[in-house]
Design an enzyme around this catalytic site. Structure first.
Site, mmCIF file in Angstrom:
data_model
loop_
_atom_site.group_PDB
_atom_site.id
_atom_site.type_symbol
_atom_site.label_atom_id
_atom_site.label_comp_id
_atom_site.label_asym_id
_atom_site.label_seq_id
_atom_site.Cartn_x
_atom_site.Cartn_y
_atom_site.Cartn_z
ATOM 1 N N GLY A 19 0.755 -1.272 -0.120
ATOM 2 C CA GLY A 19 0.013 0.102 0.058
ATOM 3 C C GLY A 19 1.009 1.324 -0.071
ATOM 4 N N ASP A 23 -0.328 6.053 5.948
ATOM 5 C CA ASP A 23 0.479 5.312 6.929
ATOM 6 C C ASP A 23 1.746 4.730 6.205
ATOM 7 O OD1 ASP A 23 -1.647 5.877 8.526
ATOM 8 O OD2 ASP A 23 -2.213 3.477 8.707
ATOM 9 N N GLN A 93 -8.831 -2.156 1.419
ATOM 10 C CA GLN A 93 -9.925 -1.273 1.171
ATOM 11 C C GLN A 93 -10.319 -0.766 2.696
ATOM 12 O OE1 GLN A 93 -12.488 0.866 1.021
ATOM 13 N NE2 GLN A 93 -14.074 -0.741 1.481
ATOM 14 N N SER A 94 -9.783 0.719 2.694
ATOM 15 C CA SER A 94 -9.868 1.073 4.228
ATOM 16 C C SER A 94 -11.238 1.961 4.414
ATOM 17 C CB SER A 94 -8.349 1.725 4.343
ATOM 18 O OG SER A 94 -8.332 2.961 3.398
ATOM 19 N N SER A 135 -7.584 -3.049 13.196
ATOM 20 C CA SER A 135 -8.332 -1.715 13.351
ATOM 21 C C SER A 135 -9.296 -1.521 14.369
ATOM 22 C CB SER A 135 -9.217 -1.454 12.145
ATOM 23 O OG SER A 135 -10.192 -0.604 12.282
ATOM 24 N N GLU A 137 -12.297 -0.783 14.347
ATOM 25 C CA GLU A 137 -13.518 -0.787 14.106
ATOM 26 C C GLU A 137 -13.979 -2.282 14.124
ATOM 27 O OE1 GLU A 137 -15.208 1.623 12.076
ATOM 28 O OE2 GLU A 137 -16.838 0.361 11.575
ATOM 29 N N TYR A 158 -16.309 -3.964 6.351
ATOM 30 C CA TYR A 158 -15.087 -3.576 6.736
ATOM 31 C C TYR A 158 -14.498 -4.054 8.201
ATOM 32 C CZ TYR A 158 -10.599 -0.736 8.108
ATOM 33 O OH TYR A 158 -9.394 -0.511 8.287
HETATM 34 N N1 GDD Z 1 -15.979 9.279 5.871
HETATM 35 C C1 GDD Z 1 -17.029 10.260 6.412
HETATM 36 N N2 GDD Z 1 -17.475 10.929 5.571
HETATM 37 N N3 GDD Z 1 -17.293 9.934 7.672
HETATM 38 C C2 GDD Z 1 -18.346 10.698 8.101
HETATM 39 C C3 GDD Z 1 -19.067 11.747 7.459
HETATM 40 C C4 GDD Z 1 -18.876 11.898 6.065
HETATM 41 O O1 GDD Z 1 -19.222 12.839 5.371
HETATM 42 N N4 GDD Z 1 -20.081 12.351 8.178
HETATM 43 C C5 GDD Z 1 -19.748 11.616 9.276
HETATM 44 N N5 GDD Z 1 -19.002 10.893 9.496
HETATM 45 C C6 GDD Z 1 -18.473 9.804 10.624
HETATM 46 C C7 GDD Z 1 -18.586 8.381 10.139
HETATM 47 O O2 GDD Z 1 -19.976 7.952 10.218
HETATM 48 C C8 GDD Z 1 -17.952 7.928 11.473
HETATM 49 O O3 GDD Z 1 -18.703 7.509 12.315
HETATM 50 C C9 GDD Z 1 -16.766 8.875 11.710
HETATM 51 O O4 GDD Z 1 -17.538 9.966 10.909
HETATM 52 C C10 GDD Z 1 -15.462 8.692 11.267
HETATM 53 O O5 GDD Z 1 -15.731 8.194 9.783
HETATM 54 P P1 GDD Z 1 -14.301 8.282 8.808
HETATM 55 O O6 GDD Z 1 -13.346 9.483 8.932
HETATM 56 O O7 GDD Z 1 -14.458 7.749 7.706
HETATM 57 O O8 GDD Z 1 -13.295 7.076 9.832
HETATM 58 P P2 GDD Z 1 -13.839 5.467 10.193
HETATM 59 O O9 GDD Z 1 -13.933 5.771 11.799
HETATM 60 O O10 GDD Z 1 -15.067 4.996 9.766
HETATM 61 O O11 GDD Z 1 -12.700 4.599 9.833
HETATM 62 C C11 GDD Z 1 -11.363 5.057 9.923
HETATM 63 O O12 GDD Z 1 -10.754 4.489 11.231
HETATM 64 C C12 GDD Z 1 -10.616 3.074 11.234
HETATM 65 C C13 GDD Z 1 -10.133 2.750 12.639
HETATM 66 O O13 GDD Z 1 -11.128 2.702 13.618
HETATM 67 C C14 GDD Z 1 -10.515 4.483 8.660
HETATM 68 O O14 GDD Z 1 -9.203 5.009 8.758
HETATM 69 C C15 GDD Z 1 -10.399 2.652 8.819
HETATM 70 O O15 GDD Z 1 -9.700 2.446 7.721
HETATM 71 C C16 GDD Z 1 -9.576 2.392 10.121
HETATM 72 O O16 GDD Z 1 -9.799 1.268 10.351
#
Ligand code: GDD
Length: 358
Positions: A19, A23, A93-94, A135, A137, A158
């Site tokens: 990747g 990171d 697929q992150s 993760s 998650e 995921y």
């Molecule tokens: N992406 C996104 N876009 N998230 C949103 C939005 C939006 O418009 N509005 C609200 N959110 C909320 C999501 O529903 C989630 O609860 C939170 O913001 C964080 O979303 P992300 O930034 O997409 O990160 P994630 O927590 O779902 O996942 C990330 O962290 C994981 C570790 O816990 C990713 O980096 C994963 O790959 C990683 O494993």
């Protein structure tokens, strides 16, 4: 296995990173600083996807090659060609939200991809160490704080894909004696974060609002809470983890949690704006199921590593916002008031001129 990098006549440790994202780019920089040889495997894309590592010159110590987690032949070929001493599996697929739209390929890359890598290690070089980017998650709806003993209750394709991979890593560790480690990383961000994760979406949108090219930000669940750290910080932790004598499963987090709403408040207040004037909540951004709250209990990491998280929430928000304002507005965050005034004067003068013209 002697896994310390050695120069000057000795063989260097060859690290293979899968990747080329946020990171991987920090990891490559840190490993090169420590004297490792780094091979980065990326997926072919029709549009250049190497921006984050373009500043690292390719040569004897840093090389890039193509592979695909869904392609066993490409993984086998990479192993036979590079015979790595250590593999950091950062490819995936992150995007959690998108995993609901492409669940099958998410499982293929994130779970079967790990199986393919573990089998390649078993087949070609059983002494090779393996790091799996697990993760937070995986904790899903398990209430916070979460640590290595918290039950996993994932709530996205995921999360399920990462949890299955986590157990494959443990199985190959126990079953075949591989040095296979899971770093259970909570959310980690930076100025190199992909544009469709919520933190970067917010900081970039604020920069565009300041420039006048955007009016609103469309978001989903802003009550979700996350434990946000800095990617570069976390890469230091995983290198230390992999330089230990024994494999392990370890939570890496800051031990603090904030909501998306808190992130909005903090980021908008740094430029003197009220977030409520700009944010629109849209069903389109809601997930069928969302992890409500993550807060990592990092006591195990703090007890076995020298590592400590250096960058916490406020500094992270500031760094990301400053970067996006520099990219979009070509000024720093501290000069933003002057920029806005100059922009407002320009608009006023233009309107006055246009009126005079009429
Ligand atoms: N992406 C996104 N876009 N998230 C949103 C939005 C939006 O418009 N509005 C609200 N959110 C909320 C999501 O529903 C989630 O609860 C939170 O913001 C964080 O979303 P992300 O930034 O997409 O990160 P994630 O927590 O779902 O996942 C990330 O962290 C994981 C570790 O816990 C990713 O980096 C994963 O790959 C990683 O494993």
């Amino acid at each position: 296995m002697a896994n310390k990098p050695k120069c000057g006549g000795y063989k260097m440790t060859t690290a293979l990173i899968t990747g080329g994202g946020q990171d991987s780019s920090y990891l490559a920089e840190l490993l090169l600083e420590k004297g490792y040889k780094v091979i980065m495997l990326i997926r072919r894309a029709s549009y250049p996807n190497t921006q984050r590592v373009d500043h690292i010159p390719e040569g004897d110590n840093f090389q890039m090659d193509y592979f695909d987690l869904s392609d066993t032949i490409s993984i086998d070929n990479a192993f036979q060609k590079y015979m790595p001493d250590i593999v950091f599996n950062m490819a995936a697929q992150s995007h959690v939200g998108i995993s609901f739209k492409v669940p099958e390929s998410t499982i293929n890359f994130n779970t079967l991809g790990v199986l393919r890598l573990l089998e390649a290690i078993r087949k070609y070089k059983p002494t090779c160490k393996f790091y799996q980017a697990s993760s937070s998650e995986m904790f899903g709806i398990s209430p916070p704080p979460q640590n290595e003993n918290t039950p996993f209750m994932p709530c996205s394709p995921y999360g399920v894909s990462k949890l299955a991979a986590f157990h494959l890593v443990r199985t190959y560790r126990e079953g075949y004696g591989l040095f296979a480690t899971n770093g259970i990383l909570f959310n980690h961000e930076s100025e190199r974060r992909g544009l469709n994760f919520v933190t970067r979406k917010i900081t970039l949108s604020i920069a565009e609002i300041l420039k006048g090219t955007r009016k609103k930000i469309e978001l989903g669940n802003i009550d979700a809470k996350r434990d946000w750290g800095h990617s570069r910080d976390y890469m230091k932790a995983i290198i230390e983890l992999m330089e230990m004598d024994k494999p392990n499963d370890v939570v890496i987090s800051t031990g603090e949690t904030y909501s998306v709403r808190d992130f909005l408040k903090e980021a908008f207040s740094l430029v003197g704006l009220n977030w409520e004037d700009y944010v629109v909540i849209s069903d389109k951004q809601l997930r069928p199921f969302d992890v409500p709250a993550l807060l990592g209990d990092n006591s195990k990491a703090l007890s076995i590593l020298k590592w400590r998280p250096e960058i916490k929430f406020k500094e992270l928000v500031r760094e990301m916002l400053d970067n996006d304002i520099r990219q979009v507005c070509h000024v720093s965050l501290k000069d933003i008031d002057g920029y806005r005034k100059a922009l407002a004067d320009f608009v006023d003068k233009k309107i006055v001129k246009e009126l005079e013209h009429d």
